[in-house]
Design a protein around this motif. Structure first.
Motif, PDB file in Angstrom:
ATOM      1  N   GLY A 137       0.906  -1.169   0.245  1.00 49.77           N
ATOM      2  CA  GLY A 137       0.086  -0.122   0.118  1.00 49.77           C
ATOM      3  C   GLY A 137       0.859   1.423  -0.143  1.00 49.77           C
ATOM      4  N   TYR A 138       2.083   1.118   0.070  1.00 40.68           N
ATOM      5  CA  TYR A 138       2.893   2.284   0.481  1.00 40.68           C
ATOM      6  C   TYR A 138       4.165   2.435  -0.382  1.00 40.68           C
ATOM      7  N   SER A 139       4.520   1.054  -1.112  1.00 42.05           N
ATOM      8  CA  SER A 139       5.847   0.882  -1.675  1.00 42.05           C
ATOM      9  C   SER A 139       5.854   1.491  -3.247  1.00 42.05           C
ATOM     10  N   ALA A 140       4.546   1.558  -3.934  1.00 37.14           N
ATOM     11  CA  ALA A 140       4.708   1.949  -5.291  1.00 37.14           C
ATOM     12  C   ALA A 140       4.976   3.646  -5.175  1.00 37.14           C
ATOM     13  N   ASP A 141       5.898   3.806  -6.207  1.00 37.60           N
ATOM     14  CA  ASP A 141       6.439   5.201  -6.427  1.00 37.60           C
ATOM     15  C   ASP A 141       6.830   5.835  -5.155  1.00 37.60           C
ATOM     16  N   ALA A 142       7.634   5.137  -4.224  1.00 37.06           N
ATOM     17  CA  ALA A 142       8.228   5.471  -2.938  1.00 37.06           C
ATOM     18  C   ALA A 142       9.426   6.713  -3.143  1.00 37.06           C
ATOM     19  N   THR A 143       8.951   7.556  -2.442  1.00 29.83           N
ATOM     20  CA  THR A 143      10.175   8.864  -2.598  1.00 29.83           C
ATOM     21  C   THR A 143      10.553   8.960  -1.068  1.00 29.83           C
ATOM     22  N   PHE A 144      11.890   9.557  -1.052  1.00 30.50           N
ATOM     23  CA  PHE A 144      12.450   9.754   0.195  1.00 30.50           C
ATOM     24  C   PHE A 144      12.782  11.376   0.060  1.00 30.50           C
ATOM     25  N   SER A 145      11.781  12.188   0.509  1.00 27.05           N
ATOM     26  CA  SER A 145      12.182  13.712   0.256  1.00 27.05           C
ATOM     27  C   SER A 145      13.267  14.237   1.343  1.00 27.05           C
ATOM     28  N   LYS A 146      13.737  15.425   1.092  1.00 27.37           N
ATOM     29  CA  LYS A 146      14.841  16.067   1.969  1.00 27.37           C
ATOM     30  C   LYS A 146      14.281  15.957   3.462  1.00 27.37           C
ATOM     31  N   HIS A 147      15.247  15.653   4.289  1.00 27.32           N
ATOM     32  CA  HIS A 147      14.835  15.470   5.653  1.00 27.32           C
ATOM     33  C   HIS A 147      14.316  13.983   5.998  1.00 27.32           C
ATOM     34  N   ASN A 148      13.988  13.190   5.120  1.00 24.87           N
ATOM     35  CA  ASN A 148      13.397  11.932   5.352  1.00 24.87           C
ATOM     36  C   ASN A 148      14.711  11.018   5.452  1.00 24.87           C
ATOM     37  N   ASN A 149      15.353  10.926   6.515  1.00 21.45           N
ATOM     38  CA  ASN A 149      16.507  10.078   6.824  1.00 21.45           C
ATOM     39  C   ASN A 149      16.018   8.752   7.487  1.00 21.45           C
ATOM     40  N   THR A 150      14.936   8.391   7.114  1.00 22.87           N
ATOM     41  CA  THR A 150      14.332   7.000   7.883  1.00 22.87           C
ATOM     42  C   THR A 150      14.322   5.975   7.002  1.00 22.87           C
ATOM     43  N   LEU A 151      13.851   4.786   7.257  1.00 20.30           N
ATOM     44  CA  LEU A 151      13.694   3.548   6.495  1.00 20.30           C
ATOM     45  C   LEU A 151      12.309   3.608   5.770  1.00 20.30           C
ATOM     46  N   PHE A 152      11.500   4.676   6.227  1.00 21.82           N
ATOM     47  CA  PHE A 152      10.238   4.744   5.707  1.00 21.82           C
ATOM     48  C   PHE A 152       9.902   5.712   4.400  1.00 21.82           C
ATOM     49  N   SER A 153       9.247   5.377   3.549  1.00 25.55           N
ATOM     50  CA  SER A 153       8.903   6.326   2.388  1.00 25.55           C
ATOM     51  C   SER A 153       8.094   7.621   2.838  1.00 25.55           C
ATOM     52  N   ASP A 154       8.043   8.554   1.958  1.00 21.26           N
ATOM     53  CA  ASP A 154       7.125   9.638   2.421  1.00 21.26           C
ATOM     54  C   ASP A 154       5.710   9.303   2.648  1.00 21.26           C
ATOM     55  N   LYS A 155       5.417   8.392   1.645  1.00 23.80           N
ATOM     56  CA  LYS A 155       3.769   8.164   1.817  1.00 23.80           C
ATOM     57  C   LYS A 155       3.454   7.375   3.014  1.00 23.80           C
ATOM     58  N   TYR A 156       4.393   6.756   3.522  1.00 23.37           N
ATOM     59  CA  TYR A 156       4.177   5.879   4.677  1.00 23.37           C
ATOM     60  C   TYR A 156       4.280   6.682   5.815  1.00 23.37           C
ATOM     61  N   LEU A 157       5.338   7.648   5.976  1.00 21.83           N
ATOM     62  CA  LEU A 157       5.407   8.556   7.193  1.00 21.83           C
ATOM     63  C   LEU A 157       4.050   9.430   7.138  1.00 21.83           C
ATOM     64  N   SER A 158       3.512   9.718   6.151  1.00 21.91           N
ATOM     65  CA  SER A 158       2.521  10.904   6.119  1.00 21.91           C
ATOM     66  C   SER A 158       1.028  10.007   6.743  1.00 21.91           C
ATOM     67  N   THR A 159       1.097   8.517   7.144  1.00 18.33           N
ATOM     68  CA  THR A 159      -0.042   7.978   7.707  1.00 18.33           C
ATOM     69  C   THR A 159       0.082   8.249   9.156  1.00 18.33           C
ATOM     70  N   TRP A 160       1.117   8.626   9.618  1.00 18.95           N
ATOM     71  CA  TRP A 160       1.316   8.952  11.105  1.00 18.95           C
ATOM     72  C   TRP A 160       1.176  10.297  11.792  1.00 18.95           C
ATOM     73  N   LYS A 161       0.672  10.372  12.912  1.00 18.96           N
ATOM     74  CA  LYS A 161       0.879  11.606  13.591  1.00 18.96           C
ATOM     75  C   LYS A 161       2.062  11.652  14.554  1.00 18.96           C
ATOM     76  N   PHE A 162       2.930  12.510  14.306  1.00 20.41           N
ATOM     77  CA  PHE A 162       4.291  12.058  15.245  1.00 20.41           C
ATOM     78  C   PHE A 162       4.549  13.295  16.106  1.00 20.41           C
ATOM     79  N   SER A 163       4.927  12.647  17.271  1.00 20.11           N
ATOM     80  CA  SER A 163       5.050  13.499  18.345  1.00 20.11           C
ATOM     81  C   SER A 163       6.690  13.291  18.539  1.00 20.11           C
ATOM     82  N   PHE A 164       7.321  14.103  19.181  1.00 18.86           N
ATOM     83  CA  PHE A 164       8.910  14.212  19.610  1.00 18.86           C
ATOM     84  C   PHE A 164       9.056  14.434  20.950  1.00 18.86           C
ATOM     85  N   LEU A 165       9.679  13.615  21.771  1.00 15.71           N
ATOM     86  CA  LEU A 165      10.288  13.879  23.051  1.00 15.71           C
ATOM     87  C   LEU A 165      11.636  14.042  23.163  1.00 15.71           C
TER      88      LEU A 165
END
Length: 347
Positions: A137-165
């Motif tokens: 559901g997230y692998s097609a046309d996977a992109t990794f934009s600037k500041h995305n230094n994770t293992l997850f694609s932009d599309k997958y990251l967008s499914t989460w509400k992130f909080s930072f401690l």
């Protein structure tokens, strides 16, 4: 494994922390295990704990990924995929289980970072993205934009509400070193494992992973419900109102919050772990387990790095104390950037 389609997902809450930032305290106060609408695992997250600890114990993070052996890359890839699949299986539960509507995880920032970025920086080339997760559901046309230094694609990251401690580096980093030193001194780790852990701790004594993902969220996630949130451990300890506000922003139930509890000085924090991994988890949570509530003395009102450095030199030796001071000061720019944007009661 059945995977939820992006447009049918439950509310997905992802807390990004670093070691010794009081993340286990926050989870205890939020009472995540007893949040009525939340689905999570026994650890209230840490799905990527095993890939990180296995790679750490074997010394993988002490060298660039380009120097890993093929079998080392394959092992890490397999563990990452298992962790991801387990997380998404819990997401399916949050969608399908009656009375549940929130998926929760807590992960330390480096645990799901692209390890190639530690030494080489990243781009969209296959060489710089050596680990590719299968994400239905997230692998097609996977992109990794600037500041995305994770293992997850932009599309997958967008499914989460992130909080930072976050927590002041002069409190977090010496505490991290102290805990790892304790593991070595009481024989929980052999010399090789202790050396690997000390090498890996440098990858965690930073807010660069936290800041890069926060900046990605600020650039890509829509304002409102998905805006990224920042909490400072100092505020959590001294101002319960910040935790109440966090619940309002995330949809967690304020009625089950707890600021006092029964101490558990003995016993295991994560029962299914074995060996030094279990011992490490229990040592890292010893203060929390022995407490009976939020300990306000863990949030001093003033922190003088120079004065603290003298204490580190006395405790750890001059060389280590000086190295800790360098790392702490190097981290302050990122910490201050994040702290200025933290959640406050006056917002």
């Amino acid at each position: 494994m059945a995977t939820s389609s992006p447009d049918q997902l439950p509310r997905r809450l992802f807390l990004v922390s670093t070691p010794r930032t009081a993340s286990n305290l926050l989870v205890r106060v939020l009472n995540i295990q007893n949040q009525p609408e939340v689905v999570t695992n026994e650890k209230s997250g840490y799905f990527f704990f095993e890939p990180y600890t296995v790679a750490t114990a074997k010394g993988y993070f002490s060298k660039p990924v380009s120097q890993w052996e093929p079998d080392q890359k394959a092992e890490y890839q397999t563990l990452l995929q298992q962790a991801f699949d387990n997380l998404e299986a819990h997401g399916d539960r949050a969608q399908n289980e009656q009375g549940k509507r929130i998926l929760w995880t807590k992960e330390h920032a480096f645990w799901f970072a692209n390890p190639a970025a530690e030494f080489d920086g990243t781009s969209d080339t296959a060489q710089d993205r050596p680990f590719s997760l299968t994400m239905p559901g997230y692998s097609a046309d996977a992109t990794f934009s600037k500041h995305n230094n994770t293992l997850f694609s932009d599309k997958y990251l967008s499914t989460w509400k992130f909080s930072f401690l976050i927590r002041h580096p002069a409190l977090a980093w010496p505490s991290m070193y102290r805990a790892l030193q304790g593991l070595s001194e009481i024989g929980m780790m052999g010399e090789q494992q202790a050396g690997a852990m000390k090498a890996a701790q440098l990858a965690n004594m930073t807010y660069k992973w936290t800041r890069s993902l926060y900046e990605w969220c600020s650039e890509h996630q829509a304002p409102g419900a998905n805006k990224p949130l920042i909490l400072d451990a100092h505020d959590i300890i001294l101002d319960p109102g910040v935790v109440l506000k966090f619940c309002e922003e995330t949809g967690l139930d304020k009625s089950v919050l707890q600021f006092e509890w029964e101490s558990q000085p003995t016993g295991e924090f994560w029962h299914e772990n074995r060996g030094y991994v279990k011992d490490a988890a229990n040592l890292m949570t010893a203060t929390l387990r022995g407490s009976k509530g939020v300990m306000k003395d863990k949030a001093p009102l003033e922190i003088d790095i120079a004065k603290e450095a003298e204490k580190w030199k006395a405790e750890f030796g001059r060389e280590t104390g000086e190295k800790l001071e360098v790392v702490v000061r190097k981290t302050m720019d990122d910490y201050e950037f994040l702290r200025e944007r933290r959640m406050k009661m006056t917002d």
